[in-house]
Design a protein around this motif. Structure first.
Motif, PDB file in Angstrom:
ATOM      1  N   VAL A 281      -3.590  -0.540  -2.987  1.00  0.00           N
ATOM      2  CA  VAL A 281      -2.937  -0.505  -2.050  1.00  0.00           C
ATOM      3  C   VAL A 281      -1.853  -1.166  -1.765  1.00  0.00           C
ATOM      4  CG1 VAL A 281      -2.862  -1.683   0.311  1.00  0.00           C
ATOM      5  CG2 VAL A 281      -5.565  -0.992  -0.199  1.00  0.00           C
ATOM      6  N   SER A 290       8.738   0.550   2.318  1.00  0.00           N
ATOM      7  CA  SER A 290      10.179  -0.195   2.169  1.00  0.00           C
ATOM      8  C   SER A 290      10.987   1.605   1.590  1.00  0.00           C
ATOM      9  CB  SER A 290       9.925  -1.058   0.582  1.00  0.00           C
ATOM     10  OG  SER A 290       9.247  -2.053   1.283  1.00  0.00           O
ATOM     11  N   ARG A 354      -6.401   5.190  15.509  1.00  0.00           N
ATOM     12  CA  ARG A 354      -7.698   4.506  15.585  1.00  0.00           C
ATOM     13  C   ARG A 354      -8.843   5.801  15.829  1.00  0.00           C
ATOM     14  NH1 ARG A 354      -4.757   0.955  12.943  1.00  0.00           N
ATOM     15  NH2 ARG A 354      -4.961  -0.998  12.720  1.00  0.00           N
ATOM     16  N   PRO A 418      -4.180  -9.285  14.703  1.00  0.00           N
ATOM     17  CA  PRO A 418      -5.012  -9.551  12.910  1.00  0.00           C
ATOM     18  C   PRO A 418      -4.338  -8.897  11.236  1.00  0.00           C
ATOM     19  CG  PRO A 418      -6.600  -8.839  14.142  1.00  0.00           C
ATOM     20  CD  PRO A 418      -5.830  -8.899  15.235  1.00  0.00           C
ATOM     21  N   ILE A 420      -1.820  -6.563  11.413  1.00  0.00           N
ATOM     22  CA  ILE A 420      -0.307  -7.092  11.150  1.00  0.00           C
ATOM     23  C   ILE A 420       0.149  -7.202   9.529  1.00  0.00           C
ATOM     24  CG2 ILE A 420       0.490  -9.531  11.011  1.00  0.00           C
ATOM     25  CD1 ILE A 420       2.463  -8.387  12.832  1.00  0.00           C
TER      26      ILE A 420
HETATM   27  C1  HEM Z   1       8.787  -1.717   5.373  1.00  0.00           C
HETATM   28  C2  HEM Z   1       7.915  -1.859   4.535  1.00  0.00           C
HETATM   29  C3  HEM Z   1       6.099  -2.027   5.499  1.00  0.00           C
HETATM   30  C4  HEM Z   1       5.831  -1.361   6.624  1.00  0.00           C
HETATM   31  C5  HEM Z   1       6.928  -1.222   7.618  1.00  0.00           C
HETATM   32  C6  HEM Z   1       4.915  -1.482   6.362  1.00  0.00           C
HETATM   33  C7  HEM Z   1       4.224  -1.514   7.618  1.00  0.00           C
HETATM   34  C8  HEM Z   1       3.088  -1.877   8.273  1.00  0.00           C
HETATM   35  C9  HEM Z   1       1.711  -1.572   9.183  1.00  0.00           C
HETATM   36  C10 HEM Z   1       2.073  -1.378  10.569  1.00  0.00           C
HETATM   37  C11 HEM Z   1       0.025  -1.816   8.441  1.00  0.00           C
HETATM   38  C12 HEM Z   1      -0.893  -2.084   9.457  1.00  0.00           C
HETATM   39  C13 HEM Z   1      -1.546  -1.134   9.405  1.00  0.00           C
HETATM   40  C14 HEM Z   1      -1.950  -0.666  10.371  1.00  0.00           C
HETATM   41  O1  HEM Z   1      -3.228  -1.708  11.532  1.00  0.00           O
HETATM   42  O2  HEM Z   1      -3.123   0.532  10.727  1.00  0.00           O
HETATM   43  C15 HEM Z   1       0.292  -2.456   7.388  1.00  0.00           C
HETATM   44  C16 HEM Z   1      -0.389  -3.452   5.982  1.00  0.00           C
HETATM   45  C17 HEM Z   1      -0.466  -3.481   5.278  1.00  0.00           C
HETATM   46  N1  HEM Z   1      -0.092  -3.750   4.292  1.00  0.00           N
HETATM   47 FE1  HEM Z   1       2.506  -3.449   5.567  1.00  0.00          FE
HETATM   48  N2  HEM Z   1       4.343  -1.957   5.221  1.00  0.00           N
HETATM   49  C18 HEM Z   1       5.378  -2.700   4.490  1.00  0.00           C
HETATM   50  C19 HEM Z   1       6.106  -2.621   3.570  1.00  0.00           C
HETATM   51  C20 HEM Z   1       4.512  -3.325   2.315  1.00  0.00           C
HETATM   52  C21 HEM Z   1       5.213  -4.045   1.280  1.00  0.00           C
HETATM   53  C22 HEM Z   1       5.441  -4.241   0.808  1.00  0.00           C
HETATM   54  C23 HEM Z   1       2.816  -4.537   1.056  1.00  0.00           C
HETATM   55  C24 HEM Z   1       2.748  -5.365   0.091  1.00  0.00           C
HETATM   56  C25 HEM Z   1       3.878  -6.025  -1.136  1.00  0.00           C
HETATM   57  C26 HEM Z   1       2.345  -4.363   2.503  1.00  0.00           C
HETATM   58  C27 HEM Z   1       0.936  -4.681   2.315  1.00  0.00           C
HETATM   59  C28 HEM Z   1       0.126  -4.289   3.109  1.00  0.00           C
HETATM   60  C29 HEM Z   1      -1.112  -4.621   3.628  1.00  0.00           C
HETATM   61  C30 HEM Z   1      -2.080  -5.322   2.357  1.00  0.00           C
HETATM   62  C31 HEM Z   1      -1.743  -3.898   4.827  1.00  0.00           C
HETATM   63  C32 HEM Z   1      -3.011  -3.566   5.260  1.00  0.00           C
HETATM   64  C33 HEM Z   1      -3.208  -5.362   5.926  1.00  0.00           C
HETATM   65  C34 HEM Z   1      -4.834  -4.941   6.671  1.00  0.00           C
HETATM   66  O3  HEM Z   1      -5.122  -4.363   7.443  1.00  0.00           O
HETATM   67  O4  HEM Z   1      -5.751  -6.351   7.022  1.00  0.00           O
HETATM   68  N3  HEM Z   1       3.326  -3.694   3.113  1.00  0.00           N
HETATM   69  N4  HEM Z   1       2.032  -2.166   6.445  1.00  0.00           N
END
Ligand code: HEM
Length: 473
Positions: A281, A290, A354, A418, A420
Motif C-alpha cells: 500500500v 504524488s 463505497r 477517519p 483521511i
Molecule cells: C498527492 C498525494 C496523495 C493523495 C492525493 C492521496 C489521497 C488519498 C485519499 C483520497 C485517500 C482516502 C481514500 C478513501 O477514503 O477511499 C488516501 C488514503 C491513504 N493514503 Fe494517500 N494520498 C496521497 C499520498 C499518499 C502518500 C505519499 C502515502 C504514504 C506514503 C499515502 C498513504 C495512504 C494510506 C496508507 C491511505 C489509507 C488510509 C486509510 O484507509 O485509513 N498517501 N490517500
C-alpha cells in the motif's frame, strides 16, 4: 453552505504585478447524461470522467447515468462526511475496487474495514507522522538531486522526455528511499516499478460496460498479466522486507517502523504476508498519487511563466538564496497553494467509491442494497454550488483572506474523516520541495500542450503522455 449558483464564466481575475492571471486548464466539458454515455462507449478508453453528466456538477445527490446496480453521486458536504466516516459500518470500500486491488495489497489498510482497519491504522499512523517525515526529508532531497542530474543531461542535449514517466520515477524513487532505504536504481526496486506500471495499465478496476450491466458484488476474473504483475510486486517487496528482518533493527526507515509497530502493548506483530500487504500500500498509495499530482502541477506551470516568476521570487525570499530546508517548507505559501489548487482541479484519486451493504437512506434519498455510492473529489471540486469560478486555476483562493470562499467539506483531495490519507503530510512536504527546487533550477516547456486531456484511470492522468523539455533557468 452557499446555495447561490456560482458563475462559471465570471470575468477572469485581473493580472497580478508579475503579469499573471488565473486561467482555465484542460478538462472535458460535461454533456447531458445520454450523450455522455454514448461518448464514453464510443471512445472505449474506459475514462469515467467523460461519463460524468453535466447534472452531476449541480446536484447534491442523484443518480449517475444508467446502471443495473444503481450508481449514486453524493456531493453535499454533510452527506459526504457521513458516507466516508460511516459510523454504522454500512458503506465499506466498493466491491469493484476491493476486488481489483486484492491480488496486490490483500486486505490491507487501503481496502479493509471495521476492526481490521482500526488495528492497521494505529500501526501505520506513527510510521507516517510528521516526526517521521522530518527524518525522511534528507532522502527526499537525495531523490530530487538524482533527478536534477538526469534533467541536466536532458537539458544539455535538448531532448524531450515523458513528464508522466519522469514524475513516476521520481516519486517511486523517493518512496524506495524513505520506506526501504534503497533507490529505484536497484534491480529489486526497478522490478517492482516495472510490474506496477504493467498493473496500472491493465487492471480492470472499472470497466464502463461492467458498471452498467453487472449486479453488485459480481466478481470478474483479473487478467493473467495483472495477476503476474501482482505476484512479481509481492515477491520483490518480500525480498526488501527480508533484508530488514534479517538485519534486526538496524534500518532507520518507514518499513522498519511498520515492522516494529504494535497497535497495543504486548499485541501481536503483523505476519510476513500482512507486512507485504501494508508495504505494498505504501508503495502504491505513496508514489502513484504524488506522481499524478506532480504531472499536473508541472504541466500547468510549464505554460505559465509569469506564475513561475512569482514562485521563484517566493523561494528566493524564504531561503535567502540558500538550499531549501525542512523548516522553509511551511513558509512556501504560494508553492503549497499551487499544489493545493492542482489537487482541487486534478484530484489524483478521482473517485472514492463505497458500496451500500444494506438498503438505507441519505437525508431521505433512498439507496438500494448494492448501490455504488460515489463520493467524487473530481466533481465536488468543480461543483457549481460550492466554488466560485470552479474550472479556473487560481492558487490564491487558498490565501487566508479568501478562506471564506471555500465551503467547508467541499475540498477533499486527501479524503475526509477517519479514513483521511495517512500520508497527506508526507505528500505535501515532498511536493512542495520538488516543485520549489525543480522550478528554481529549470525552465520547463511542453511539446504539445493543446493535446492534454485528463482521464480517470487508477489515478487522474493525462490521456496521452505529455512530452516536455528543460533548460537551465
Ligand atoms: C498527492 C498525494 C496523495 C493523495 C492525493 C492521496 C489521497 C488519498 C485519499 C483520497 C485517500 C482516502 C481514500 C478513501 O477514503 O477511499 C488516501 C488514503 C491513504 N493514503 Fe494517500 N494520498 C496521497 C499520498 C499518499 C502518500 C505519499 C502515502 C504514504 C506514503 C499515502 C498513504 C495512504 C494510506 C496508507 C491511505 C489509507 C488510509 C486509510 O484507509 O485509513 N498517501 N490517500
Amino acid at each position: 453552505m452557499t446555495d447561490a449558483p456560482t458563475i462559471e464564466d465570471a470575468p477572469a481575475r485581473r493580472a497580478d504585478a508579475a503579469g499573471w492571471a488565473p486561467f482555465i486548464p484542460p478538462y472535458t466539458p460535461p454533456w447531458p447524461a445520454l450523450p455522455s454515455l454514448v461518448r464514453a462507449m464510443l471512445r472505449g478508453d474506459g475514462d469515467l470522467l467523460s461519463l460524468l453528466p453535466r447534472e452531476a456538477y449541480h446536484m447534491k445527490i442523484g443518480p449517475l447515468g444508467y446502471s443495473r446496480r444503481s450508481i449514486v453521486v453524493v456531493n453535499e458536504p454533510s452527506m459526504v462526511r457521513h458516507v466516508l466516516a460511516d459510523p454504522e459500518g454500512i458503506f465499506p470500500k466498493s466491491d469493484l475496487m476491493v476486488h481489483a486491488l486484492e491480488p496486490l495489497i490483500g486486505d490491507s489498510i487501503f481496502v479493509s474495514s471495521g476492526a481490521t482497519w482500526r488495528r492497521q491504522r494505529k500501526v501505520i499512523d506513527p510510521a507516517l507522522s510528521m516526526m517521521r517525515v522530518n527524518r525522511a526529508f534528507p532522502a527526499m532531497e537525495a531523490g530530487c538531486a538524482d533527478a536534477e542530474s538526469e534533467y541536466d543531461r536532458h537539458a544539455e542535449h535538448g531532448t524531450p522526455f515523458s513528464l508522466d514517466l519522469a514524475m513516476s520515477h521520481l516519486t517511486a524513487d523517493i518512496i524506495c528511499r524513505t520506506v526501504f532505504t534503497t533507490t529505484l536504481h536497484s534491480k529489486t526496486a526497478h522490478d517492482v516499478f516495472d510490474a506496477f506500471t504493467e498493473f496500472e495499465r491493465r487492471v480492470a478496476q472499472v470497466e464502463i460496460r461492467r458498471l452498467i450491466w453487472d449486479k453488485a458484488w459480481t466478481r470478474a476474473p483479473q487478467k493473467a498479466p495483472v495477476l503476474e504483475a501482482c505476484a512479481t510486486i509481492r515477491a520483490r517487496i518480500g525480498e526488501l522486507l527480508d533484508t530488514h528482518l534479517d538485519a534486526g533493527a538496524s534500518f532507520d526507515d518507514i518499513a522498519q517502523q511498520v515492522i516494529e509497530a504494535r497497535d497495543d502493548v504486548g499485541a501481536k506483530a503483523f505476519t510476513r504476508e500482512e507486512l507485504i500487504d501494508q508495504l505494498g500500500v505504501l508503495f502504491l498509495a505513496g508514489h502513484e498519487t504524488s506522481a499524478s499530482a506532480l504531472t499536473w502541477v508541472f504541466a500547468i506551470l510549464a505554460t505559465q511563466p509569469a506564475l513561475v516568476a512569482r514562485l521563484r521570487a517566493e523561494v528566493e525570499e524564504v531561503t535567502g538564496g540558500g538550499p531549501i530546508e525542512f523548516h522553509h517548507i511551511k513558509r512556501l505559501t504560494l508553492t503549497r497553494n499551487i499544489f493545493r489548487e492542482t489537487l482541487r482541479l486534478y484530484p489524483p484519486i478521482t473517485f472514492l467509491p463505497r458500496v451500500a451493504n444494506e438498503a438505507t437512506a441519505l437525508n431521505g434519498y433512498r439507496l438500494k442494497k448494492g448501490a455504488l455510492v460515489m463520493v467524487a473529489p473530481w466533481v465536488l471540486h468543480r461543483h457549481r454550488l460550492y466554488w466560485k469560478d470552479p474550472n479556473r486555476f487560481d492558487p490564491d483562493r487558498f490565501l487566508p483572506e479568501r478562506e471564506q470562499e471555500i465551503t467547508s467539506g467541499a475540498y477533499i483531495p486527501f479524503g475526509i474523516g477517519p479514513r483521511i490519507c495517512a500520508g497527506a503530510a508526507f505528500a505535501t512536504i515532498e511536493a512542495t520541495l520538488l516543485i520549489a527546487r525543480l522550478f528554481r533550477r529549470f525552465d520547463w516547456t511542453l511539446d504539445a500542450p493543446e493535446r492534454i486531456r485528463p482521464a480517470a484511470r487508477l489515478t487522474t492522468r493525462p490521456v496521452e503522455q505529455v512530452m516536455c523539455r528543460v533548460r537551465p533557468a
